[in-house]
Design an enzyme around this catalytic site. Sequence first.
Site, short mmCIF file in Angstrom:
data_model
loop_
_atom_site.label_atom_id
_atom_site.label_comp_id
_atom_site.label_asym_id
_atom_site.label_seq_id
_atom_site.Cartn_x
_atom_site.Cartn_y
_atom_site.Cartn_z
N GLY A 1 0.91 -1.07 -0.23
CA GLY A 1 -0.01 -0.05 0.10
C GLY A 1 0.91 1.21 0.04
O GLY A 1 1.87 1.33 -0.33
N GLU B 1 5.54 -3.43 0.95
CA GLU B 1 5.63 -3.19 -0.77
C GLU B 1 4.84 -1.61 -0.54
O GLU B 1 3.82 -1.77 -0.70
CB GLU B 1 5.01 -4.14 -1.47
CG GLU B 1 5.52 -5.54 -1.45
CD GLU B 1 7.18 -5.61 -2.07
OE1 GLU B 1 7.35 -4.79 -2.77
OE2 GLU B 1 7.73 -6.54 -1.83
N LEU B 2 5.73 -0.50 -0.83
CA LEU B 2 4.87 0.73 -0.81
C LEU B 2 5.15 1.50 -2.12
O LEU B 2 5.12 0.92 -3.15
CB LEU B 2 5.71 1.50 0.38
CG LEU B 2 5.94 0.69 1.55
CD1 LEU B 2 6.68 1.51 2.67
CD2 LEU B 2 4.52 0.32 2.17
N CYS C 1 1.91 0.61 -8.68
CA CYS C 1 3.08 0.90 -7.99
C CYS C 1 4.53 1.08 -8.60
O CYS C 1 5.21 1.99 -8.62
CB CYS C 1 3.55 0.01 -6.55
SG CYS C 1 3.79 -1.49 -7.34
N GLU D 1 3.45 10.40 -6.36
CA GLU D 1 3.14 9.14 -7.11
C GLU D 1 1.74 9.45 -7.75
O GLU D 1 0.69 9.92 -7.22
CB GLU D 1 2.77 8.08 -6.09
CG GLU D 1 2.71 6.95 -6.91
CD GLU D 1 2.46 5.72 -5.86
OE1 GLU D 1 2.06 5.92 -4.63
OE2 GLU D 1 2.75 4.54 -6.14
P1 NAP Z 1 -3.17 2.50 1.22
O1 NAP Z 1 -4.21 3.52 1.62
O2 NAP Z 1 -2.18 2.79 1.82
O3 NAP Z 1 -4.24 1.27 1.62
C1 NAP Z 1 -3.79 -0.03 1.59
C2 NAP Z 1 -4.37 -0.94 2.70
O4 NAP Z 1 -4.07 -0.53 4.05
C3 NAP Z 1 -5.97 -1.02 2.58
O5 NAP Z 1 -6.34 -2.10 3.04
C4 NAP Z 1 -6.29 0.22 3.84
O6 NAP Z 1 -7.54 -0.27 4.33
C5 NAP Z 1 -5.10 -0.26 4.61
N1 NAP Z 1 -5.00 0.60 5.75
C6 NAP Z 1 -5.03 1.96 5.73
N2 NAP Z 1 -4.68 2.87 6.79
C7 NAP Z 1 -4.58 1.59 7.74
C8 NAP Z 1 -4.29 1.70 8.91
N3 NAP Z 1 -4.01 2.63 9.76
N4 NAP Z 1 -3.84 0.30 9.77
C9 NAP Z 1 -4.27 -0.60 9.03
N5 NAP Z 1 -4.49 -0.84 7.67
C10 NAP Z 1 -4.51 0.36 7.00
O7 NAP Z 1 -2.96 2.42 -0.26
P2 NAP Z 1 -4.10 2.00 -1.37
O8 NAP Z 1 -4.47 3.60 -1.83
O9 NAP Z 1 -5.04 0.98 -1.35
O10 NAP Z 1 -3.05 1.65 -2.66
C11 NAP Z 1 -2.34 2.35 -3.34
C12 NAP Z 1 -0.82 2.26 -2.93
O11 NAP Z 1 -0.33 1.20 -2.55
C13 NAP Z 1 0.20 3.29 -3.85
O12 NAP Z 1 0.93 3.86 -3.12
C14 NAP Z 1 0.74 2.10 -4.38
O13 NAP Z 1 1.92 2.43 -5.13
C15 NAP Z 1 0.96 1.04 -3.50
N6 NAP Z 1 1.23 -0.23 -4.21
C16 NAP Z 1 2.53 -0.64 -3.94
C17 NAP Z 1 2.70 -2.09 -4.39
C18 NAP Z 1 4.07 -2.67 -4.28
O14 NAP Z 1 4.13 -3.80 -4.59
N7 NAP Z 1 5.14 -2.02 -3.92
C19 NAP Z 1 1.93 -2.70 -5.20
C20 NAP Z 1 0.48 -2.28 -5.27
C21 NAP Z 1 0.20 -0.87 -4.60
P3 NAP Z 1 -8.61 1.14 4.30
O15 NAP Z 1 -8.71 1.59 2.88
O16 NAP Z 1 -9.74 0.61 4.98
O17 NAP Z 1 -7.94 2.29 5.09
#
Ligand code: NAP
Length: 497
Positions: free
Chosen positions: A243, A265-266, A299, A398
């Site tokens: 995430g 993986e951010l 990502c 990003e």
């Molecule tokens: P995100 O907002 O960080 O959310 C990811 C997950 O974390 C969701 O299930 C979210 O649930 C949960 N989460 C959020 N706040 C949390 C907390 N305080 N405690 C526990 N869990 C929490 O990311 P996203 O918008 O879904 O995804 C996009 C990001 O992921 C981008 O930055 C992308 O680059 C990155 N990504 C990285 C990779 C890699 O392999 N490096 C692959 C794919 C995506 P809630 O929505 O319910 O808060």
Amino acid sequence: MTIAERISDSLIDRLSDKTLLQTDSFVDGAWMSGERRFDVSNPADNSVIASVGDVGEAGAHQAVAAAARAFETWKKVSPFQRAALLMKWHKLILENLDDLAAILTTEMGKTLTEAKGEILYGAGFIEWSAEEGKRIMGETLTPPFPNSRGWTLHQPIGVVACITPWNFPNAMITRKCAPALAAGCTMVIKPAPETPLSALALAELAKRAGIPDGVFNVVCGDAQKIGPVLTGSSEVRMIGFTGSTPVGKLLMRQAADGVKRVALELGGNAPFIVMDDADLDAAADGVVASKFRVSGQTCVSANRIIAQPAIADALIEKLKERVDALKPGNGFEAGSDLGPLIHHEAVERVDALVRSARDSGANIIAGGAPLVDELGGAFYAPTLIEGGSPDMDLACFEIFGPVASVYRVESEADIVKLANDTPYGLAAYIYTRDINRVHRLSEALEYGMVGVNAPMVGSFSSPFGGMKESGIGREGGKWGVEEFTELKWVILGGIDQ
Ligand code: NAP
């Protein structure tokens, strides 16, 4: 509530196996509904497609307890038996490919072709890990003491909690779970609230495959409630997260109290470097593949296209032809090249980046506006921009949208400096036909993955992961399995010689 009341007819009608549609969490081999429910929407038309139960803290505690109990037996199951169960799961996923893809496209928006591609990519981790789990090997070492022998063991780390994003609702789960299960760990997964149905369909298939109760649990609900249970429980030994970087940092801080292992993986800010000797058609095709796949919501999407001035105009011309030809549309419609963004807030965020680039003097060569009114969902026009400054927000953050932005930089040293001038370090791309440049640039770039004349860097057999604030650890290949093991050293003394 019956399934029909919880899921829209439009989704039910698409599936040949309607029992893949589950709307409750999966804990200890059973479906668990929560005290409240939340809606899941289709970003292509804003319709509500499902009402999913939120199991909250209590459900998370139960899932962790179930995973801890199941670990006591799963860790002792032979890797060959674990592999056989994983391969049954793999087979069921392939048999249900069309239905899984329909669920994925409905809740996430990517095109059906992309959804099928993701499910095959995700299934690849299961097959690879099942095989690799049989080859977890220790070593015999020579201790510096008389009459002794020593050896190492790789043992499963224990209960692993995984928190996953919406952009790859299937593969970000299998990329973690398959190696963890193969290594003998048990799992609690918290999927993104935008895309729980793909996770729950995977759980349904895991159950059918005979993966024992408690080994694979999926808890849906409020991250603020469930997250601290997972990071705070002494029974959870590892947090796997994919995430955003801010949430990754928060989870790392929470996990620090229990000194849990973290695999993160951010986010990324990928440079896509096109040198003056590159095959420009291949480079333009590469930009389109890297930038516009999943509407730019990956990502590893190219975030900054850095071109040497001698070829920049020619590259931009080729890019414009290709970007103009891309057709946004509902992922189910034949001919749609890219689907919507995940929701309207994402459209607003991407548009704000584009408007601020325009205000700071960049030229919008193609697109540059939302298509919400025209297409009726969270759509954004495929966009090409040039002439902006590398310190504008569009280049520093990003983008996570279908916006390609080209920057002209002359010298190799300045290209490397600009490419590395970011806290991120996930993926980078270089297009060149000069082998010396390949070596110099791939070594100088501070990124975990470098694609040379290749726009895709992820596969089940290679290490996926980032440097700097893009993460810790690697997923995929033998490294992905090792992440879920503890290295133990055993020394045997008192051997009579
Ligand atoms: P995100 O907002 O960080 O959310 C990811 C997950 O974390 C969701 O299930 C979210 O649930 C949960 N989460 C959020 N706040 C949390 C907390 N305080 N405690 C526990 N869990 C929490 O990311 P996203 O918008 O879904 O995804 C996009 C990001 O992921 C981008 O930055 C992308 O680059 C990155 N990504 C990285 C990779 C890699 O392999 N490096 C692959 C794919 C995506 P809630 O929505 O319910 O808060």
